[in-house]
Design a protein around this motif. Structure first.
Motif, PDB file in Angstrom:
ATOM      1  N   TYR A  86       0.605  -1.310   0.002  1.00  0.00           N
ATOM      2  CA  TYR A  86      -0.009  -0.186   0.025  1.00  0.00           C
ATOM      3  C   TYR A  86       0.710   1.291   0.028  1.00  0.00           C
ATOM      4  CZ  TYR A  86      -3.824  -3.178   1.741  1.00  0.00           C
ATOM      5  OH  TYR A  86      -4.563  -3.816   2.050  1.00  0.00           O
ATOM      6  N   GLU A  87       0.761   2.200  -1.128  1.00  0.00           N
ATOM      7  CA  GLU A  87       1.245   3.570  -0.849  1.00  0.00           C
ATOM      8  C   GLU A  87       0.414   4.295   0.658  1.00  0.00           C
ATOM      9  OE1 GLU A  87       1.183   5.184  -4.616  1.00  0.00           O
ATOM     10  OE2 GLU A  87       3.522   4.111  -5.026  1.00  0.00           O
ATOM     11  N   GLN A  88       1.321   5.293   0.460  1.00  0.00           N
ATOM     12  CA  GLN A  88       0.751   5.784   1.782  1.00  0.00           C
ATOM     13  C   GLN A  88      -0.129   6.982   1.905  1.00  0.00           C
ATOM     14  OE1 GLN A  88       3.535   9.120   2.972  1.00  0.00           O
ATOM     15  NE2 GLN A  88       2.600   9.680   4.852  1.00  0.00           N
ATOM     16  N   GLY A  89      -1.350   6.623   2.134  1.00  0.00           N
ATOM     17  CA  GLY A  89      -2.456   7.362   2.275  1.00  0.00           C
ATOM     18  C   GLY A  89      -3.810   6.222   1.266  1.00  0.00           C
ATOM     19  N   MET A  90      -3.224   5.679   1.097  1.00  0.00           N
ATOM     20  CA  MET A  90      -4.144   4.828  -0.104  1.00  0.00           C
ATOM     21  C   MET A  90      -4.637   3.728   0.720  1.00  0.00           C
ATOM     22  SD  MET A  90      -4.037   6.613  -2.863  1.00  0.00           S
ATOM     23  CE  MET A  90      -5.338   5.816  -3.806  1.00  0.00           C
ATOM     24  N   ARG A  91      -5.877   3.049   0.336  1.00  0.00           N
ATOM     25  CA  ARG A  91      -6.749   1.642   0.824  1.00  0.00           C
ATOM     26  C   ARG A  91      -6.928   0.899  -0.220  1.00  0.00           C
ATOM     27  NH1 ARG A  91     -12.117   3.776   2.859  1.00  0.00           N
ATOM     28  NH2 ARG A  91     -12.435   2.272   3.475  1.00  0.00           N
ATOM     29  N   VAL A  92      -5.395   0.577  -1.159  1.00  0.00           N
ATOM     30  CA  VAL A  92      -5.895  -0.263  -2.955  1.00  0.00           C
ATOM     31  C   VAL A  92      -4.329  -0.300  -2.837  1.00  0.00           C
ATOM     32  CG1 VAL A  92      -8.023   0.109  -3.492  1.00  0.00           C
ATOM     33  CG2 VAL A  92      -6.244   0.865  -5.156  1.00  0.00           C
ATOM     34  N   THR A 113      -9.194  -5.976  -1.793  1.00  0.00           N
ATOM     35  CA  THR A 113      -8.091  -4.920  -1.082  1.00  0.00           C
ATOM     36  C   THR A 113      -7.129  -5.124  -0.849  1.00  0.00           C
ATOM     37  OG1 THR A 113      -9.322  -4.234   0.562  1.00  0.00           O
ATOM     38  CG2 THR A 113      -9.816  -3.438  -1.749  1.00  0.00           C
ATOM     39  N   LYS A 114      -6.920  -6.566  -0.867  1.00  0.00           N
ATOM     40  CA  LYS A 114      -5.108  -7.272   0.134  1.00  0.00           C
ATOM     41  C   LYS A 114      -4.125  -6.810  -1.081  1.00  0.00           C
ATOM     42  CE  LYS A 114      -6.699 -10.524   3.147  1.00  0.00           C
ATOM     43  NZ  LYS A 114      -7.146 -12.232   3.986  1.00  0.00           N
TER      44      LYS A 114
END
Length: 294
Positions: free
Chosen positions: A79-85, A282-283
């Motif tokens: 996961y990139e910072q701030g993202m939920r996918v 979304t894992k």
């Protein structure tokens, strides 16, 4: 992006989108100065944001542990910072839009000095700000310049839900990967209701008759006056607009409640199943995935 818990507290919803048919030919004279108030951001503010974005990009180090294998970059999904996918989903979304945009980007700056417009509209389809684009594609700094201009006029604790073409309005949502839609489709996010985020598309449609003449004439001044006209026209019919939206909302609510009742499934159970689907899909990918190196 606001989290699902924060989105309930939004004070306003806006949308942002670009239009590449509103261009100005390179062979024509520059736009004359506009002595009246304008919805367009100052070019120096746009340039300053472009410089700021470039500086941040240069200073950042890669967050991905990539290695090259036969012309492909092998990356650990995360996961990139701030993202939920995860990154793999973001890359999939990016590839679908990049492929569709390549031809337009190559041609746009060859013949046109102004390559399009980017707009920020309120929930009621009124233009708040416009940016005159001079480079190919939907560059990030145009969006950030619009957002910065918006927040400069708001209290510090003001919460805004932002629907952007690529993050995501209803019409464009289906070009994204399903896990991305699970998180960022506005009609799957609490707080956005039936907002479609397509106010910009309706604005582009309202000014499309100006396209031929504005390719060769002073476009910004004319667009400013057209925005003023559309605002006055919209305000005159605002009561009817609100009544239509309310009726549509009630119809949708009644249909949803009827569907739930007919299913015979407990609402809490459906919500648990929905959350389970989001959690599973979304894992990050269990193995390394490949990215084609350009």
């Amino acid at each position: 992006m606001l989290s699902s818990s924060d989105i309930n507290a939004v004070d306003a919803i806006v949308c942002i989108d670009a239009c590449f048919t509103q261009k100005h030919r390179s062979s024509q004279q520059d736009d004359p100065l506009n002595p009246t108030s304008s919805v367009f951001l100052r070019q120096e503010d746009v340039d300053a944001m472009e410089h700021e974005v470039e500086e941040v990009r240069r200073s950042q180090t890669s967050r991905r542990s990539n290695r090259v294998y036969k012309g492909m970059a092998v990356s650990e999904d995360l996961y990139e910072q701030g993202m939920r996918v995860p990154v793999s989903v973001l890359d999939g979304c990016n590839e679908s839009f990049t492929a569709a945009d390549e031809k337009r980007q190559k041609a746009s700056t060859r013949f046109f000095s102004d390559t399009g417009l980017m707009a920020l509209l309120c929930h009621h389809d009124h233009v708040i700000h416009l940016v005159n684009m001079t480079s190919a594609g939907e560059k990030q700094h145009y969006v950030l310049a619009l957002i910065k201009a918006l927040f400069s006029q708001l209290p510090e604790d003001f919460q805004v839900g932002i629907l952007i073409t690529f993050g995501i309005s209803v019409f464009h949502a289906f070009g994204h990967q399903w896990p991305c839609q699970l998180i960022y489709h506005p009609q799957k996010c609490q707080g956005f209701g039936l907002t479609d985020g397509e106010g910009c598309e309706r604005f582009w449609s309202a000014i499309k008759s100006l396209i031929p003449s504005l390719h060769v004439s002073g476009r910004l001044f004319i667009i400013d006056f057209q925005v003023q006209y559309l605002d006055k026209k919209s305000l005159a019919g605002f009561g009817h607009w609100l009544q239509q939206r309310w009726s549509h909302c009630q119809d949708k609510k009644a249909a949803a409640e009827h569907g739930l009742a007919m299913s015979g499934i407990d609402r809490e159970m459906l919500q648990l199943e929905w959350q389970a689907q989001i959690s599973t899909q979304t894992k990050p990918a269990p193995h390394n995935y490949f990215i084609r190196i350009q």
